[in-house]
Design an enzyme around this catalytic site. Structure first.
Site, PDB file in Angstrom:
ATOM      1  N   HIS A  99       0.801  -1.227   0.000  1.00 35.06           N
ATOM      2  CA  HIS A  99       0.000   0.000   0.000  1.00 35.06           C
ATOM      3  C   HIS A  99       0.830   1.272   0.000  1.00 35.06           C
ATOM      4  O   HIS A  99       0.325   2.334   0.371  1.00 35.06           O
ATOM      5  CB  HIS A  99      -0.910   0.038   1.228  1.00 35.06           C
ATOM      6  CG  HIS A  99      -1.951  -1.019   1.247  1.00 35.06           C
ATOM      7  ND1 HIS A  99      -3.223  -0.818   0.754  1.00 35.06           N
ATOM      8  CD2 HIS A  99      -1.914  -2.295   1.681  1.00 35.06           C
ATOM      9  CE1 HIS A  99      -3.920  -1.933   0.911  1.00 35.06           C
ATOM     10  NE2 HIS A  99      -3.150  -2.844   1.466  1.00 35.06           N
ATOM     11  N   LYS A 150     -14.669   8.078  -3.362  1.00 32.28           N
ATOM     12  CA  LYS A 150     -15.898   8.425  -2.623  1.00 32.28           C
ATOM     13  C   LYS A 150     -16.435   9.770  -3.097  1.00 32.28           C
ATOM     14  O   LYS A 150     -17.649   9.947  -3.271  1.00 32.28           O
ATOM     15  CB  LYS A 150     -15.613   8.462  -1.117  1.00 32.28           C
ATOM     16  CG  LYS A 150     -15.256   7.095  -0.536  1.00 32.28           C
ATOM     17  CD  LYS A 150     -14.598   7.184   0.844  1.00 32.28           C
ATOM     18  CE  LYS A 150     -13.897   5.853   1.159  1.00 32.28           C
ATOM     19  NZ  LYS A 150     -12.886   5.985   2.241  1.00 32.28           N
ATOM     20  N   THR A 189      -8.541   6.491  -1.756  1.00 29.53           N
ATOM     21  CA  THR A 189      -9.893   5.947  -1.874  1.00 29.53           C
ATOM     22  C   THR A 189     -10.904   7.068  -1.625  1.00 29.53           C
ATOM     23  O   THR A 189     -12.042   6.982  -2.070  1.00 29.53           O
ATOM     24  CB  THR A 189     -10.127   4.801  -0.870  1.00 29.53           C
ATOM     25  OG1 THR A 189      -9.594   5.196   0.406  1.00 29.53           O
ATOM     26  CG2 THR A 189      -9.428   3.535  -1.339  1.00 29.53           C
ATOM     27  N   LYS A 243      -7.810  13.880   4.520  1.00 28.60           N
ATOM     28  CA  LYS A 243      -6.933  12.711   4.454  1.00 28.60           C
ATOM     29  C   LYS A 243      -5.906  12.875   5.573  1.00 28.60           C
ATOM     30  O   LYS A 243      -5.839  13.946   6.189  1.00 28.60           O
ATOM     31  CB  LYS A 243      -6.224  12.637   3.100  1.00 28.60           C
ATOM     32  CG  LYS A 243      -5.620  13.992   2.675  1.00 28.60           C
ATOM     33  CD  LYS A 243      -5.090  13.996   1.247  1.00 28.60           C
ATOM     34  CE  LYS A 243      -6.109  14.063   0.161  1.00 28.60           C
ATOM     35  NZ  LYS A 243      -6.411  12.794  -0.485  1.00 28.60           N
ATOM     36  N   ARG A 244      -5.095  11.840   5.868  1.00 28.05           N
ATOM     37  CA  ARG A 244      -4.049  12.021   6.851  1.00 28.05           C
ATOM     38  C   ARG A 244      -3.108  13.150   6.423  1.00 28.05           C
ATOM     39  O   ARG A 244      -2.963  13.430   5.231  1.00 28.05           O
ATOM     40  CB  ARG A 244      -3.249  10.726   7.030  1.00 28.05           C
ATOM     41  CG  ARG A 244      -3.961   9.706   7.884  1.00 28.05           C
ATOM     42  CD  ARG A 244      -4.180  10.179   9.308  1.00 28.05           C
ATOM     43  NE  ARG A 244      -2.957  10.153  10.062  1.00 28.05           N
ATOM     44  CZ  ARG A 244      -2.650   9.236  10.972  1.00 28.05           C
ATOM     45  NH1 ARG A 244      -3.508   8.261  11.270  1.00 28.05           N
ATOM     46  NH2 ARG A 244      -1.497   9.275  11.619  1.00 28.05           N
ATOM     47  N   LYS A 253       1.311  14.324   0.575  1.00 28.59           N
ATOM     48  CA  LYS A 253      -0.060  14.638   0.145  1.00 28.59           C
ATOM     49  C   LYS A 253      -0.218  16.132  -0.161  1.00 28.59           C
ATOM     50  O   LYS A 253      -1.145  16.530  -0.834  1.00 28.59           O
ATOM     51  CB  LYS A 253      -1.065  14.196   1.205  1.00 28.59           C
ATOM     52  CG  LYS A 253      -1.125  12.672   1.399  1.00 28.59           C
ATOM     53  CD  LYS A 253      -2.138  12.297   2.476  1.00 28.59           C
ATOM     54  CE  LYS A 253      -2.086  10.834   2.886  1.00 28.59           C
ATOM     55  NZ  LYS A 253      -2.801   9.922   1.975  1.00 28.59           N
TER      56      LYS A 253
HETATM   57  C1  26V Z   1       2.082   1.786   8.046  1.00 32.56           C
HETATM   58  C2  26V Z   1       2.473   1.687   9.357  1.00 32.56           C
HETATM   59  C3  26V Z   1       3.897   1.643   9.661  1.00 32.56           C
HETATM   60  C4  26V Z   1       4.160   1.096  11.020  1.00 32.56           C
HETATM   61  C5  26V Z   1       3.287   1.682  12.067  1.00 32.56           C
HETATM   62  C6  26V Z   1       1.823   1.481  11.760  1.00 32.56           C
HETATM   63  C7  26V Z   1       1.498   1.625  10.342  1.00 32.56           C
HETATM   64  C8  26V Z   1       0.166   1.681   9.991  1.00 32.56           C
HETATM   65  C9  26V Z   1      -0.207   1.764   8.694  1.00 32.56           C
HETATM   66  C10 26V Z   1       0.743   1.835   7.718  1.00 32.56           C
HETATM   67  C11 26V Z   1       0.283   1.835   6.329  1.00 32.56           C
HETATM   68  C12 26V Z   1       0.550   3.031   5.565  1.00 32.56           C
HETATM   69  C13 26V Z   1       0.171   2.759   4.168  1.00 32.56           C
HETATM   70  C14 26V Z   1      -1.202   3.229   3.812  1.00 32.56           C
HETATM   71  O1  26V Z   1      -2.084   3.491   4.608  1.00 32.56           O
HETATM   72  N1  26V Z   1      -1.389   3.324   2.539  1.00 32.56           N
HETATM   73  C15 26V Z   1      -2.598   3.821   1.946  1.00 32.56           C
HETATM   74  O2  26V Z   1      -3.361   2.689   1.542  1.00 32.56           O
HETATM   75  C16 26V Z   1      -4.570   3.068   0.927  1.00 32.56           C
HETATM   76  C17 26V Z   1      -5.345   1.802   0.644  1.00 32.56           C
HETATM   77  O3  26V Z   1      -4.684   1.046  -0.306  1.00 32.56           O
HETATM   78  C18 26V Z   1      -4.280   3.852  -0.332  1.00 32.56           C
HETATM   79  O4  26V Z   1      -5.491   4.251  -0.905  1.00 32.56           O
HETATM   80  C19 26V Z   1      -3.436   5.086  -0.006  1.00 32.56           C
HETATM   81  O5  26V Z   1      -3.053   5.743  -1.186  1.00 32.56           O
HETATM   82  C20 26V Z   1      -2.191   4.663   0.752  1.00 32.56           C
HETATM   83  O6  26V Z   1      -1.478   5.794   1.211  1.00 32.56           O
END
Ligand code: 26V
Length: 818
Positions: A361, A664, A660, A552-553, A558
């Site tokens: 992701h 929406k 996403t 968004k975050r 971003k």
């Molecule tokens: C990474 C980490 C790193 C360690 C600590 C906890 C943690 C929690 C979540 C993440 C994931 C980050 C990646 C993420 O959220 N990607 C997003 O995924 C969406 C669904 O596929 C996508 O639409 C977004 O573009 C993408 O940024």
């Protein structure tokens, strides 16, 4: 999709009201005359659950006894949002609820408002998992969502008087939570630490401590599919009774330490969503839920069998790894097969690689998880051994293929220097059958950049599945007015289970009366949002301005700072009289920053202070407003998205994996202003370039600039509007004269600007002109908006799931009647 049948549709509203009364009386012991909306909410939830239970058992029985392979969606996050209205809709009791609430003397809104939103995820990745379990159930595919029931979800965001983010704990379990059901009989033991010993040639892991994993089950009702799946979220508990010895010596605190430690594992969701910290507790969480889930799947599919033949396991269930967080499941399944079931290495490896698939992701290399070998060795010594052997075998295979030594070193799963590291994305790629990105562009960049070495050696393993969103929650429930109009336009409501039908609206984009109705819907949604925001945040919002949203975050890639600099530039233009013709706008931001992410937090502070300064300035009254509601979450998204006209998707090209939110918004009739990034590319292709405001550098431009000593200063000097905006930030206009507050931001913009907001500023300002011109022609705008709705059916998560079923999971819905 299976035929739409509303179970128990024959139930009347009054009968449903009686069921609610019964719950209130016999379950809760509350009299209607003294019941609060929260009491009614708990009673309704209980009554709805009763309507789901039969389908739930039937789905589980059909899954276990039939021949349809199930899906185990392994995810550290499920951002499910409130459950009640979704459950009512999916089971077909939404109208009965409307009547019952009235009969009982409550408004639907106050009952629904009593539910706390579970914040069991950070953002897009967690919400995607929730959309996917919804679609799996709606398609009738047997599936488990497997994750963690955090006691504290994502923090609640507040702003202090200076506009800074303050994080407050999200203790969402202070009130009764009627959905989760703890199933103590299905508990699992999960062990950690200790050592590995050889006993007569048999490898034995002697762990040092264990915790009890208790599943808390949430029903996942399919939309009128008659199917209900399970979201099984694990909670950690202690096995240790009080240490009575210690207790008797009055050392109470020492006596409870083991319990406290065990229960800490699932206490809190990590609020970081980019740079992994390599924290021990996080690895404990990951192993905890994955180990429990794997054992649970074996117990589920081989009930009562002491020593089942697991060679057929991959035909029973396949596990999808939602990012690298559950990847420790690969060595765990190997360990189970080798040590608990006695299979030889090759058999175990064959079963394992056929069971797992991995979704990536992100593209940011720093976001790919890497665990130190030392930590894994301490916590999971047997797994480290297994990883070591996987790596050795993998390297042998590469050598046999004639891959050169340098490339092999780059590809090692376990690095072999003084400080060995385990690269989880590599382990996932090698230990499973498929790797997918989440939008076409992202998957291409995964192949060409992030996992290039691997895609060269295993080209067939790589594929794309473009993300999707559930139309039930994000169109039907969030936007009832638009939904009614769509149903009227199409002459059926079956689009909710077959979203490509929206295409039938395209001809209506030229129908004067439909256009007018569409405009009325949007206007009514804007008014609703203004009222909601007035009540909830005390905001004054003019619903006759354009609603322009960026939610968004908060991340530098971003580029919320690009947006706020453009707002400041427009503010400056109003002040110096060069913005005669500016279209009145309200700009909405919603964003949480990771608590340790200083730049992101400073950007939040800046946005809040720009909002304040503009509000206090009579020169701009009625022309420009910034509104930043705190604590952006699913509920706020459900309110804001239907009211939005312009959606900002302005990440640096090549950095947003998919997005996403963009889907929406398009489905709710907002136009996008965006870069060629993530799923924007596919949205634009589908809705038509003329109905999408494209601007900015593309991936190749970005690469070229990186290669050629990117200098943000040259862009600042070239556009006086940008220079002016930065000057205003630097000179204390938004910090009561204090020039130090935003110095780190200003300095980054002028000297680093890694995500090239400066290089894109001029193009971004120029496209605003086009946006305003189109907006002034409301017919043209609404026509484009309708075409966005009509052509976004592809972005249903039902389509994404169908794609996974056909090309990755190789399974299908359960047969209708078995
Ligand atoms: C990474 C980490 C790193 C360690 C600590 C906890 C943690 C929690 C979540 C993440 C994931 C980050 C990646 C993420 O959220 N990607 C997003 O995924 C969406 C669904 O596929 C996508 O639409 C977004 O573009 C993408 O940024």
């Amino acid at each position: 999709m299976t035929e739409v049948t509303a179970p128990k549709a024959s139930l009347s509203g009054s009968e449903f009201a009686n069921e609610i009364r019964n719950k209130l009386k016999y379950q809760q012991g509350v009299e209607l005359s003294s019941a609060t909306p929260a009491d009614i909410y708990v009673a309704v939830a209980g009554a709805v659950r009763d309507h789901l239970v039969d389908s739930w058992s039937r789905t589980r029985n059909d899954m276990v006894s039939g021949n349809t392979k199930a899906v185990g969606y392994l995810s550290a996050e499920f951002l499910i949002g409130k459950q009640l209205s979704n459950a009512l809709l999916n089971v077909g009791l939404d109208e009965q609820f409307a009547q019952a609430a009235k009969e009982l003397g409550f408004s639907q809104a106050e009952v629904l408002a009593a539910e706390r939103e579970p914040g069991l995820g950070n953002g897009g990745l967690g919400r995607l998992a929730a959309c996917y379990v919804d679609s799996l159930a709606s398609l009738g595919v047997p599936a488990f969502g497997y994750g963690i029931r955090y006691r504290y979800g994502i923090f609640r965001q507040e702003f202090d008087d200076a506009g800074r983010q303050v994080e407050k704990p999200d203790y969402w379990l202070t009130e009764e939570e009627p959905w989760g059901h703890a199933d103590y009989q299905r508990s699992q033991r999960v062990s950690f630490g200790g050592e590995v010993v050889e006993n007569d040639g048999v490898t034995v892991w002697k762990p040092a401590w264990s915790v009890r994993a208790v599943p808390v089950d949430y029903m996942v009702p399919g939309y009128r599919s008659g199917r209900v799946n399970t979201l099984r979220l694990w909670e950690s508990r202690s096995y240790d009774e009080f240490d009575l010895g210690a207790f008797n010596r009055s050392e109470y605190m020492e006596a409870v330490i083991p319990q406290v430690d065990a229960e800490n594992i699932t206490k809190i969701l990590y609020p970081e969503d980019s740079t992994p910290q390599g924290k021990r507790l996080r690895l404990e969480q990951q192993y905890f839920f994955v180990a429990a889930s794997i054992h649970d799947a074996i117990a589920t599919f081989y009930p009562g069998e002491d020593h089942p033949d697991l060679r057929g396991f991959p035909e029973k269930i396949c596990f999808q790894l939602n990012d690298t967080h559950p990847v420790i499941g690969i060595p765990e399944l190997m360990r189970v097969l080798l040590d608990e079931y006695g299979y030889d290495w090759d058999t175990a490896w064959d079963i394992t690689t056929r069971t797992f698939n991995y979704t990536c992701h992100t593209l940011l290399p720093e976001a790919l998880e890497v665990w130190s070998g030392e930590l894994i060795g301490e916590l999971l010594p047997r797994h480290l051994q297994i990883i070591d052997r996987i790596d050795a075998q993998f390297v042998e295979g590469l050598q046999a293929k004639g891959i050169d030594g340098e490339q092999i070193d780059r590809m090692r799963i376990l690095t072999r220097d003084g400080n060995p590291q385990v690269r989880m994305a590599f382990l996932a790629t090698v230990g499973g059958s498929h790797v997918n990105g989440v939008a076409e562009l992202h998957s291409q960049l995964l192949r060409d950049v992030t996992l290039k070495d691997f895609s060269e050696v295993f080209p067939d393993r790589f594929t794309n599945v473009t993300n999707g969103v559930t139309p039930r929650r994000f169109v039907r429930l969030a936007n009832p007015r638009l939904s009614a109009l769509i149903t009227e336009g199409l002459g059926t409501d079956s689009w909710m289970a077959d979203l490509e039908q929206l295409q039938g609206l395209a001809p209506l984009a030229d129908d004067a009366s439909f256009l007018e109705r569409f405009a009325e819907v949007k206007q009514a949604n804007k008014r609703d949002f203004a009222d909601f925001a007035a009540a909830r945040y005390g905001f004054s919002i003019d619903p006759n301005t354009m609603f322009d949203s960026m939610v968004k975050r908060l991340h530098e890639y971003k580029r919320q700072s690009l947006k706020i600099l453009a707002v400041i530039a427009q503010y400056a233009a109003i002040k110096d009289g060069s913005a005669e013709n500016l279209l009145p706008r309200t700009v909405f931001f919603g964003a949480k920053a990771a608590p340790g992410y200083a730049m992101a937090k400073l950007t939040i502070r800046l946005i809040n202070n720009v909002a304040r300064v503009i509000d206090q300035d009579p020169d701009v009254a009625g022309r420009l407003q910034v509104r930043f509601p705190e604590n952006y979450n699913i509920e706020l998204a459900e309110h804001l998205i239907p009211a939005t006209e312009l959606d900002e998707q302005i990440s640096q090209a090549g950095k947003e994996a998919s997005g996403t939110g963009n889907m929406k918004f398009a489905l709710n009739g907002a136009l996008t202003v965006g870069t060629l990034d993530g799923a924007n590319v596919e949205i634009r292709e589908r809705v038509g370039a003329e109905n999408f405001f494209l601007f900015g550098l593309e991936v190749e431009d970005v690469d070229r600039l990186y290669a050629g000593n990117y200098n943000p200063m040259s862009y600042v000097q070239a556009d006086p509007r940008l220079k002016k905006a930065i000057d205003l930030v630097a000179n204390g206009t938004f910090s009561e004269g204090d020039r130090d507050v935003y110095a780190p931001l200003v300095s980054d913009w002028l000297t680093k600007d890694y995500f090239m907001a400066m290089a894109d500023f001029t193009a971004y300002m120029d496209i605003q002109q086009e946006i305003e011109d189109t907006y002034r022609d409301q017919k043209a705008w609404n026509r484009s908006a309708i075409l966005n709705v009509a052509n976004s059916g592809y972005f249903s998560s039902d389509r994404s799931i169908q794609d996974y079923l056909d090309r990755i999971w190789h399974t299908a819905p359960l047969p209708e009647n078995n």
